[in-house]
Enzyme design. Structure first.
Site, mmCIF file in Angstrom:
data_model
loop_
_atom_site.group_PDB
_atom_site.id
_atom_site.type_symbol
_atom_site.label_atom_id
_atom_site.label_comp_id
_atom_site.label_asym_id
_atom_site.label_seq_id
_atom_site.Cartn_x
_atom_site.Cartn_y
_atom_site.Cartn_z
ATOM 1 N N ASP A 86 -9.587 -6.503 0.712
ATOM 2 C CA ASP A 86 -9.053 -5.282 1.305
ATOM 3 C C ASP A 86 -9.988 -4.835 2.431
ATOM 4 O OD1 ASP A 86 -7.184 -5.494 -0.655
ATOM 5 O OD2 ASP A 86 -7.676 -3.621 -1.681
ATOM 6 N N ASP A 128 5.056 -1.239 -4.023
ATOM 7 C CA ASP A 128 3.960 -0.504 -4.647
ATOM 8 C C ASP A 128 4.547 0.725 -5.333
ATOM 9 O OD1 ASP A 128 2.315 -2.347 -3.271
ATOM 10 O OD2 ASP A 128 2.309 -1.049 -1.503
#
Length: 239
Positions: free
Chosen positions: A8, A129
């Site tokens: 990330d 998500d």
């Protein structure tokens, strides 16, 4: 089942967030490409990359470290975060990215997902998500009333390569994945599903593999950085 080590990216560094909160970022490596090389050296077959700043900005922000990873690593990589138009999709695929992940636009502009999947077979994934089964967009900052399973089913005929399902409440929390919800989603669609969020041990990986649903893969980040999950051992176990 493929194990995808996650990198990330925030402000050019490899970080991990807790439940998607940008303020709750832990920096694990100032050189994301070196981190990627370490994962590849351990034997991974894929890399999972996220442009966190891009997810909020709606456009690529961490392009330089992503390009450096693509240049230095010889395994396929998938990228999500800030990819919201055809020009950006084409740009990333032309630079050697194996797969783009479309999240926010899957809710806001599903026709773009269909167009991209048709134009680039096998190279477009949908990122779903969710908090309590409802989809969140724009770096998880905006809640919607869209049901995660309904969204996944809406792309059944679109030709997308995979669905990456993240349980936001489990992400980075080291509390285990939401196996029940992930398995239910995988059973509800014929599209390959990749589990994300909460994979914190070898036992978690085995539980996903043996959950009875046809999961295509699992993503792990913090557990690999913290040492709770050994990448070489995990890859060997999955083989």
């Amino acid at each position: 089942m493929i194990l995808y080590p996650a990198i990330d990216l925030k402000d050019g560094q490899a970080v991990r967030l807790l439940r998607g909160e940008m303020e709750a970022a832990t920096v694990f490596n100032d050189d994301p490409a070196a981190q990627a090389e370490a994962f590849v050296a351990a034997g991974c077959e894929w890399l999972h990359l996220v442009d966190l700043n891009g997810a909020f900005a709606g456009a690529p922000v961490n392009a330089a470290p992503v390009e450096e990873i693509l240049k230095r690593c010889r395994v396929p990589a998938q990228l999500g975060g800030g990819i919201r138009d055809m020009a950006t999709i084409e740009m990333w695929l032309s630079k050697g990215l194996a797969r783009v992940i479309l999240g926010t636009v899957a809710v806001e502009d599903p026709d773009l997902v269909r167009e991209a999947a048709k134009a680039f077979p096998g190279q477009v994934a949908v990122g779903i998500d969710a908090r309590a089964g409802r989809v969140a967009t724009k770096g998880w900052a905006e809640e919607t009333d869209v049901n995660a399973t309904d969204l996944a089913r809406s792309f059944e005929d679109a030709g997308v390569a995979a669905i990456i399902y993240t349980d936001i409440e489990r992400d980075g929390a080291m509390q285990g994945p939401n196996i029940e919800a992930t398995a239910a989603l995988a059973r509800a669609v014929s599209i390959p599903v990749i589990a994300s969020g909460g994979v914190s041990s070898l036992a978690d990986l085995m539980a996903l593999r043996d959950c009875g649903a046809p999961l295509d893969g699992a993503i792990s980040g913090r557990a690999l950085y913290d040492g709770a999950l050994d990448l070489r051992e995990a890859l060997a176990a999955l083989r």
